[in-house]
Design an enzyme around this catalytic site. Structure first.
Site, short mmCIF file in Angstrom:
data_model
loop_
_atom_site.label_atom_id
_atom_site.label_comp_id
_atom_site.label_asym_id
_atom_site.label_seq_id
_atom_site.Cartn_x
_atom_site.Cartn_y
_atom_site.Cartn_z
N TRP A 37 0.81 -1.23 0.00
CA TRP A 37 0.00 0.00 0.00
C TRP A 37 0.84 1.27 0.00
CZ3 TRP A 37 -4.22 -1.63 4.16
CH2 TRP A 37 -5.09 -2.54 3.55
N GLU B 193 11.43 -6.02 -9.47
CA GLU B 193 10.66 -4.82 -9.78
C GLU B 193 11.50 -3.88 -10.63
OE1 GLU B 193 7.25 -4.30 -6.71
OE2 GLU B 193 8.94 -3.08 -6.10
N GLY C 247 4.75 2.23 -10.99
CA GLY C 247 3.89 3.41 -10.95
C GLY C 247 3.84 4.17 -12.27
N SER D 266 3.44 -2.05 -12.07
CA SER D 266 2.20 -1.85 -12.83
C SER D 266 1.42 -3.14 -13.08
CB SER D 266 2.49 -1.11 -14.15
OG SER D 266 3.04 0.18 -13.89
N GLY E 40 -0.12 0.29 -6.84
CA GLY E 40 -1.33 1.06 -7.11
C GLY E 40 -2.61 0.23 -7.17
P1 13P Z 1 2.87 -0.23 -8.92
O1 13P Z 1 2.08 -1.51 -8.92
O2 13P Z 1 2.08 0.95 -8.45
O3 13P Z 1 3.59 -0.01 -10.21
O4 13P Z 1 4.00 -0.42 -7.80
C1 13P Z 1 4.80 -1.55 -7.83
C2 13P Z 1 5.56 -1.62 -6.56
O5 13P Z 1 6.45 -0.83 -6.32
C3 13P Z 1 5.17 -2.65 -5.59
O6 13P Z 1 6.10 -2.72 -4.56
#
Ligand code: 13P
Length: 254
Positions: free
Chosen positions: A10, A168, A174, A214, A236
């Protein structure tokens, strides 16, 4: 078979009241689903309440977004592993790229935290991933290898088997720009090969490697269908209880 693990990071979102509302809807949506491991990773301020709601059996498990590597002391603004354990936290996200880039966390710092987490019987979710500049410069493998070696230094095979790695790619976080399933699978396979080289093949086969960046209900299945993608670390899209439940269901249906 590695059990898929789907985590809701979150980040700096969700008041306690919002977390309560989220869980009410989310738990209802997922019903009796237990073929997938679910981890809810709220901000520190909501850990206690989320822990109460999840209860002792934790149908969804509790995770924290960070912790300090020392046991106690003069570290204003920090929390230690024992504080997390007291709230029945099971997982802790370490070395998220936002912590690395915005708060100066190095592999060495992450490694110190990984050791402290393991010693406190918390399971680390260790985040690694390259920036866009590094990808463009064809340094993906070198960066991932350096982060694995640095962040997991001193971890033995038995401990490694319990660790979750989150791949990641920084350029996908994001941004709405997801790695293609092929790009992600390639990186995950490389990570597993590296674990196999640095530890051993049977242990590397046990480690779960999540993809993050994402992830949405629309792309979750195609990513998690890949051989070495064992779940998702969702930012997100994890703020919406129905959307996050859809991601869990997509994993369960594979
Ligand atoms: P998003 O899913 O918002 O791209 O973020 C990924 C993230 O950093 C999960 O730790």
């Amino acid at each position: 078979m590695r059990k898929k693990i789907i985590a809701a990071n979150w980040k700096m979102n969700m008041l306690v009241s919002e977390a309560e509302a989220f869980l009410h809807t989310f738990m209802h949506e997922i019903g009796g689903e237990n073929s997938v491991e679910i981890v809810i990773v709220p901000p520190f301020t909501a850990l206690s309440r989320v822990s109460e709601i999840l209860g002792r059996d934790q149908k969804a498990k509790l995770g924290a977004q960070n912790m300090h590597g020392e046991k106690s002391g003069a570290f204003t603004g920090e929390v230690n592993a024992a504080m997390l354990r007291e709230l029945y936290v099971r997982y802790v996200v370490l070395g998220h790229s936002e912590r690395r880039t915005l708060f100066g966390e190095t592999d060495e710092i992450v490694n110190h935290k990984v050791r402290a987490a393991i010693d406190a019987a918390l399971r680390p979710i260790v985040c690694i991933g390259e920036t866009l500049a590094e990808r463009d410069a064809h340094q993906v493998e070198a960066v991932l290898r350096r982060q694995i070696e640095g962040s997991l230094h001193g971890v033995n095979a038995r401990e490694l088997a319990e660790i979750v790695i989150a791949y990641e790619p920084v350029w996908a976080i994001g941004t709405g720009r997801t790695a293609t399933p092929q790009q992600a699978q390639e990186a995950h396979a490389f990570i597993r090969r590296t674990l196999s080289e640095l530890w051993d093949a049977p242990t590397a086969e046990k480690v779960r490697i999540q993809y993050g960046g994402s992830v949405k209900p629309q792309n979750a299945a195609e990513l998690m269908r890949e051989n070495d993608i064992d779940g998702a670390l969702v930012g997100g899209a994890s703020l919406d209880p129905r959307g996050f439940a859809d991601i869990v269901k997509a994993a369960a249906a594979l």
